[in-house]
Motif scaffolding. Structure first.
Motif, mmCIF file in Angstrom:
data_model
loop_
_atom_site.group_PDB
_atom_site.id
_atom_site.type_symbol
_atom_site.label_atom_id
_atom_site.label_comp_id
_atom_site.label_asym_id
_atom_site.label_seq_id
_atom_site.Cartn_x
_atom_site.Cartn_y
_atom_site.Cartn_z
ATOM 1 N N LEU A 10 2.357 -9.187 10.101
ATOM 2 C CA LEU A 10 3.018 -7.892 10.026
ATOM 3 C C LEU A 10 3.153 -7.489 8.561
ATOM 4 C CD1 LEU A 10 5.915 -8.211 12.627
ATOM 5 C CD2 LEU A 10 3.827 -6.839 12.837
ATOM 6 N N VAL A 11 2.924 -6.192 8.292
ATOM 7 C CA VAL A 11 3.118 -5.673 6.938
ATOM 8 C C VAL A 11 3.988 -4.436 7.015
ATOM 9 C CG1 VAL A 11 0.878 -6.550 6.167
ATOM 10 C CG2 VAL A 11 1.060 -4.182 6.972
ATOM 11 N N SER A 12 4.599 -4.106 5.879
ATOM 12 C CA SER A 12 5.456 -2.927 5.827
ATOM 13 C C SER A 12 4.629 -1.678 5.562
ATOM 14 C CB SER A 12 6.495 -3.097 4.716
ATOM 15 O OG SER A 12 5.854 -3.119 3.454
ATOM 16 N N GLY A 13 5.243 -0.527 5.832
ATOM 17 C CA GLY A 13 4.572 0.735 5.540
ATOM 18 C C GLY A 13 4.314 0.907 4.054
ATOM 19 N N GLU A 14 5.192 0.335 3.209
ATOM 20 C CA GLU A 14 5.003 0.423 1.760
ATOM 21 C C GLU A 14 3.719 -0.262 1.339
ATOM 22 O OE1 GLU A 14 5.484 1.282 -2.179
ATOM 23 O OE2 GLU A 14 6.613 2.091 -0.478
ATOM 24 N N LEU A 15 3.462 -1.446 1.892
ATOM 25 C CA LEU A 15 2.222 -2.149 1.553
ATOM 26 C C LEU A 15 1.013 -1.379 2.065
ATOM 27 C CD1 LEU A 15 1.320 -5.780 1.354
ATOM 28 C CD2 LEU A 15 -0.022 -4.393 2.939
ATOM 29 N N ALA A 16 1.087 -0.886 3.313
ATOM 30 C CA ALA A 16 -0.051 -0.170 3.889
ATOM 31 C C ALA A 16 -0.411 1.063 3.068
ATOM 32 C CB ALA A 16 0.270 0.236 5.328
ATOM 33 N N SER A 17 0.592 1.717 2.479
ATOM 34 C CA SER A 17 0.304 2.907 1.673
ATOM 35 C C SER A 17 -0.425 2.551 0.383
ATOM 36 C CB SER A 17 1.604 3.639 1.351
ATOM 37 O OG SER A 17 2.431 2.849 0.497
ATOM 38 N N GLN A 18 -0.260 1.317 -0.099
ATOM 39 C CA GLN A 18 -0.928 0.895 -1.330
ATOM 40 C C GLN A 18 -2.326 0.349 -1.077
ATOM 41 O OE1 GLN A 18 1.332 -1.304 -4.255
ATOM 42 N NE2 GLN A 18 3.269 -0.747 -3.287
#
Length: 730
Positions: free
Chosen positions: A618-626
């Motif tokens: 699982l990853v956060s939305g913050e990581l996915a945006s980067q």
């Protein structure tokens, strides 16, 4: 940063230390020799390509000695030679690089017999008086532009043989305070010769360099408070029928220091140093002027075209006559040609010189070099600093050669090159020791957490690593073995140790490959982060690539475990990017380089939620945006325990460019179902999730959503519901 400034300060200190001998005028002999060598190299690079036909050397050479007899010759021969030069060949002026200090007692027997036969006299005394060779020579000199040579004596004996003729500068209080060579005595020609000769010049050189080489020759010497010319200067005056020169003295800005910078002779500006000396302007190797054997002149067989209107210097080149000098051109260089070179340079106004501000130019050159290299070398790599150093040396040498060839300036170069070399070696050596020390410290601090290549890269950073704590934008990773407690109960201690070694080695290797830092192992759990101690602009991408690689290699690790009869493992991983504190943290008893903060806690919560959502990562939305180049399935928007702000939870699938159509369709279908769920269109959402389960029957997330919808159908969510799910456990 601190080490750079230490190296800079040490470099500047070394520069100042090396300036002291220059300021005091007390340079080491070895460095003086190096400066001499560089002077000789430059001199040889700018030699003239042709002979100077204006000045002819009448040479008492081996041929002349063989024909006319051993030296010294009867002066009647010299008188005949003068008559030939002026009457037959029509020369302009004659100078003698020799002294006639003793009366000639020799008699030419052939001439004596001829005289007795013609006169009929048998009186030897009358014959000797009539054949007085000194008188013949005196008559040949009289009323002709002839310059006689002499030498000054600096011995304690204060020899006084004759007188030096007329001074070219009378008593001058300003010149008296300058370090012009001063003589105690003089050895000149016979008085009868001196009385008829208008011009005289010394040919001794009290300023031979310490290595015995003739590079500079004084054109003035002080004797009994008056100033006398060198042979070359006297010949210049004789050529233009002048009897004196004018000194040019400059005063510094303080008005307290005077310096002799030149003499004006016959309207020509002759640059000299404070000792009244000129640098010999050698045209080339020996033979840069026409040589004519003295016997050819005496016997009238010389080439008239070479001598007509010429300036003649009479000297000796025969080895036994001891007038060979060591010069930059040769170790056996005719002394008379040294005077010819000086006279040629005066006529052409082509004399290299050191301006009176040479010391200031050299000091600026040294200071700028020291400051430049002390600032640049500690801040650049070995390659770049070496290239800059070579470029700077090239610029200095080029400027020096330009000044030499175009302005006739001789700016010292050797000491500057030595200082640059010493400073370069010093800076690189101290840099090496600092680097070795840094590497040892870094290896000690980070060797257990990060790979050696990252330690190497850290050691090459321009600024030191911050260990005391700072806030950075970073990415943190947590992983945990599922069911580890149950696994550990099935294994003995040796098997458990082996299982963990295989698993943790494989996972750590992947983290290191992606430049990650292993924070700690917590039993079966791994905590790692990216973006420290080495700053990494792609920290989120590297962390995600590591996690996906772990999932990819986990089956291979399980095969290895199976070969050793060990149970297979499954993992859950969570990744989050955001601001966090990093540095050495702990107590006086134990420290650890770690990260802390809300972003770290969220990553830990994501790792725990993988059990609930049934996915390995699982990853956060913050990581996915980067890291937008990956395909994600947005699973949920949740509020985790200990955090008030909701976060998006996503499951990374693969790179977008590698995603097959069925994966894209599946993500789109799941996203559509979530949209219906968010808008409380329960039936449409349930149908979409059911459709998704047909393609992915083991998907836990779709089942969770169907269960939630069933609950909401029985009891609708309250007003203000926005689709956020609250987790009350870790």
């Amino acid at each position: 940063m601190k080490q750079r400034w230490i190296r800079t300060v040490l470099g500047l200190l070394l520069t100042l230390i090396m300036l002291i001998p220059v300021i005091q005028g007390d340079r080491p002999e070895l460095l003086e020799r190096f400066e001499y060598d560089l002077y000789d190299i430059r001199l040889k690079q700018f030699l003239a390509d042709d002979k100077d036909p204006r000045i002819v050397i009448v040479d008492v050479d081996e041929k002349s000695l063989a024909t006319e007899g051993r030296w010294p010759w009867n002066r009647t021969k010299l008188a005949l030679m003068l008559d030939q030069l002026f009457d037959q060949y029509g020369v302009a002026i004659v100078g003698f690089d020799m002294v006639f200090s003793e009366a000639d007692q020799s008699v030419d027997l052939g001439e004596l017999k001829q005289y007795l036969a013609l006169s009929g006299s048998q009186n030897i005394d009358d014959a000797l008086a009539a054949l007085d060779s000194d008188q013949h020579f005196t008559q040949a000199v009289q009323d002709r532009p002839v310059v006689l040579g002499y030498l000054f004596d600096r011995s304690p004996k204060k020899l006084q043989i004759g007188h030096p003729g007329s001074a070219v500068i009378s008593h001058d209080p300003t010149l008296d305070r300058l370090p012009i060579p001063e003589a105690n005595g003089v050895i000149s020609s016979l008085n009868r010769l001196q009385n008829v000769a208008v011009w005289n010049g010394f040919f001794d050189n009290p300023m031979v360099d310490s290595d015995g080489v003739y590079r500079r020759v004084p054109v003035l010497q002080r004797y009994q408070d008056e100033y006398y010319p060198s042979l070359a200067l006297a010949m210049l005056l004789a050529l233009f029928a002048e009897e004196s020169v004018a000194p040019i003295v400059e005063t510094d800005a303080t008005g307290e220091r005077n310096a002799l910078v030149a003499v004006d002779a016959a309207g020509m500006h002759i640059p000299v140093d404070q000792h009244g000396a000129v640098l010999v302007p050698y045209r080339g190797p020996q033979g840069s002027f026409p040589y004519i054997s003295a016997t050819d002149v005496i016997r009238g067989t010389a080439d008239p075209s070479q001598l007509e209107g010429a300036i003649v210097l009479v000297g000796t080149s025969a080895a036994g006559l001891l007038d060979l000098r060591v010069t930059p051109m040769s170790n056996r260089y005719s002394g008379v040609e040294v005077h010819a070179n000086i006279l040629s340079g005066m006529l052409d106004e082509r004399i290299q010189h050191q301006p009176d501000y040479t010391l200031g130019v050299e000091l600026v050159q040294l200071l700028v070099s020291g400051i430049l290299l002390s600032l640049i070398i500690p801040r650049t790599s070995v390659l770049i600093s070496t290239l800059i150093t070579f470029a700077w040396v090239g610029a200095i040498v080029a400027a020096n050669l330009y000044a030499w060839s175009e302005m006739l300036w001789v700016i010292p170069l050797g000491y500057t090159l030595i200082m640059i070399s010493v400073l370069y070696l010093f800076q690189q050596t101290t840099g090496y020791f600092f680097e070795a020390r840094n590497k040892a410290q870094l290896a000690n601090q980070f060797g257990q957490y990060i790979p050696p290549e990252v330690v190497e890269e850290l050691s090459q950073q321009d600024q030191s690593v911050q260990l005391t704590g700072e806030n950075r934008e970073m990415t943190v990773f947590f992983s945990d073995v599922r069911g580890f407690t149950h696994l550990s109960e099935q294994l003995n201690p040796q098997q458990l140790t082996r299982l963990m070694n295989i698993y943790l080695s494989g996972m750590t290797k992947i983290i290191h490959e992606q430049k990650g830092t292993v924070d700690k192992y917590i039993g079966d759990a791994v905590m790692a982060f990216w973006g420290a101690p080495l700053k990494d602009e792609n920290h989120a991408r590297h962390a995600l690539q590591s996690a996906l690689k772990m999932i990819e290699v986990l089956p291979q690790l399980n095969q290895e475990l199976a070969r050793e009869d060990l149970p297979m493992v499954s993992v859950g991983m969570g990744i989050n990017s955001g601001p966090m504190n990093v540095g050495n943290m702990g107590s006086n008893f134990r420290m650890a380089y770690t990260v802390m903060g809300d972003s770290v806690n969220l990553a830990s919560r994501l790792e725990g939620l993988t059990k609930y959502y049934g996915v390995p990562l699982l990853v956060s939305g913050e990581l996915a945006s980067q890291v937008p180049e990956y395909l994600y399935r947005k699973l949920d928007r949740v509020q985790v325990k200990g955090r008030t702000e909701p976060v998006d939870i996503l499951e990374p699938i693969c790179l977008l460019e590698k995603a097959e159509k069925f994966l894209l369709d599946g993500v789109e279908l799941f996203s559509e179902a979530r949209d219906h769920y968010q808008s409380q269109q329960w039936q449409k959402a349930k149908e979409c999730f059911a459709e998704y389960l047909k393609h992915y029957p083991s998907d836990e997330m779709s089942k969770i959503y169907i269960d939630r919808i069933t609950e909401f159908e029985r009891e609708a969510p309250g007003e203000g519901w926005c689709g956020v799910y609250s987790h009350t456990s870790k």
